[in-house]
Write a protein that holds these residues in place. Sequence first.
Motif, PDB file in Angstrom:
ATOM      1  N   UNK A  98     -13.745  23.775  27.126  1.00  0.00           N
ATOM      2  CA  UNK A  98     -12.401  24.193  27.526  1.00  0.00           C
ATOM      3  C   UNK A  98     -12.463  25.631  28.024  1.00  0.00           C
ATOM      4  N   UNK A  99     -11.348  26.088  28.567  1.00  0.00           N
ATOM      5  CA  UNK A  99     -11.178  27.511  28.832  1.00  0.00           C
ATOM      6  C   UNK A  99     -10.580  28.108  27.569  1.00  0.00           C
ATOM      7  N   UNK A 100     -11.197  29.161  27.073  1.00  0.00           N
ATOM      8  CA  UNK A 100     -10.710  29.849  25.884  1.00  0.00           C
ATOM      9  C   UNK A 100     -10.301  31.261  26.274  1.00  0.00           C
ATOM     10  N   UNK A 101      -9.111  31.667  25.839  1.00  0.00           N
ATOM     11  CA  UNK A 101      -8.641  33.016  26.094  1.00  0.00           C
ATOM     12  C   UNK A 101      -8.418  33.689  24.747  1.00  0.00           C
ATOM     13  N   UNK A 102      -9.156  34.756  24.505  1.00  0.00           N
ATOM     14  CA  UNK A 102      -9.079  35.498  23.257  1.00  0.00           C
ATOM     15  C   UNK A 102      -8.170  36.700  23.435  1.00  0.00           C
TER      16      UNK A 102
ATOM     17  N   UNK B 171      -2.862  22.157  26.546  1.00  0.00           N
ATOM     18  CA  UNK B 171      -2.937  23.576  26.182  1.00  0.00           C
ATOM     19  C   UNK B 171      -2.319  23.802  24.805  1.00  0.00           C
ATOM     20  N   UNK B 172      -2.921  24.733  24.083  1.00  0.00           N
ATOM     21  CA  UNK B 172      -2.324  25.215  22.836  1.00  0.00           C
ATOM     22  C   UNK B 172      -2.741  26.657  22.619  1.00  0.00           C
ATOM     23  N   UNK B 173      -1.823  27.454  22.093  1.00  0.00           N
ATOM     24  CA  UNK B 173      -2.130  28.823  21.682  1.00  0.00           C
ATOM     25  C   UNK B 173      -1.991  28.911  20.172  1.00  0.00           C
ATOM     26  N   UNK B 174      -3.025  29.421  19.522  1.00  0.00           N
ATOM     27  CA  UNK B 174      -3.034  29.622  18.078  1.00  0.00           C
ATOM     28  C   UNK B 174      -2.819  31.091  17.772  1.00  0.00           C
TER      29      UNK B 174
ATOM     30  N   UNK C 262      -5.739  39.687  20.939  1.00  0.00           N
ATOM     31  CA  UNK C 262      -5.924  40.429  19.689  1.00  0.00           C
ATOM     32  C   UNK C 262      -5.877  39.495  18.488  1.00  0.00           C
ATOM     33  N   UNK C 263      -4.833  38.694  18.403  1.00  0.00           N
ATOM     34  CA  UNK C 263      -4.700  37.766  17.277  1.00  0.00           C
ATOM     35  C   UNK C 263      -4.313  36.362  17.752  1.00  0.00           C
ATOM     36  N   UNK C 264      -4.724  36.035  18.973  1.00  0.00           N
ATOM     37  CA  UNK C 264      -4.419  34.713  19.533  1.00  0.00           C
ATOM     38  C   UNK C 264      -5.648  34.106  20.195  1.00  0.00           C
ATOM     39  N   UNK C 265      -5.646  32.785  20.234  1.00  0.00           N
ATOM     40  CA  UNK C 265      -6.652  32.027  20.980  1.00  0.00           C
ATOM     41  C   UNK C 265      -5.889  30.954  21.745  1.00  0.00           C
ATOM     42  N   UNK C 266      -6.078  30.944  23.050  1.00  0.00           N
ATOM     43  CA  UNK C 266      -5.468  29.922  23.893  1.00  0.00           C
ATOM     44  C   UNK C 266      -6.568  28.960  24.331  1.00  0.00           C
ATOM     45  N   UNK C 267      -6.333  27.678  24.096  1.00  0.00           N
ATOM     46  CA  UNK C 267      -7.262  26.613  24.483  1.00  0.00           C
ATOM     47  C   UNK C 267      -6.599  25.836  25.615  1.00  0.00           C
ATOM     48  N   UNK C 268      -7.319  25.673  26.706  1.00  0.00           N
ATOM     49  CA  UNK C 268      -6.808  24.963  27.880  1.00  0.00           C
ATOM     50  C   UNK C 268      -7.928  24.065  28.381  1.00  0.00           C
ATOM     51  N   UNK C 269      -7.650  22.755  28.469  1.00  0.00           N
ATOM     52  CA  UNK C 269      -8.743  21.833  28.775  1.00  0.00           C
ATOM     53  C   UNK C 269      -8.307  20.689  29.692  1.00  0.00           C
TER      54      UNK C 269
END
Length: 101
Positions: A58-62, A29-32, A64-71
Amino acid sequence: MSREPLSQKEIEDRLRELPGWSFEDDRIIRTYRLGGHVAASALVSHIAAVQEELNHHSDLTLGYNTVRVSVNTHDAGSRVTDADFALAERVESLAPSHGAA
């Protein structure tokens, strides 16, 4: 590319090469953080294109100003495989062009 589950040690070793990524709940996982919603949305679209190319999603969570990638790899029992790290490495290579931190 192997779709065999990696051991805990292999995952830990590979994560050392991907600062900002972590392992939890059998996923990497990483959140940008980005400059705003449009930039975050553009990163999601770019990641989606890469996922189609790799045929690995991956699962992407959008936010306001973040993107979380979980794979993880579903056909490997929802465990982490080389395919997950290949996707993470591609995401890492394109994220800076979107201003991601």
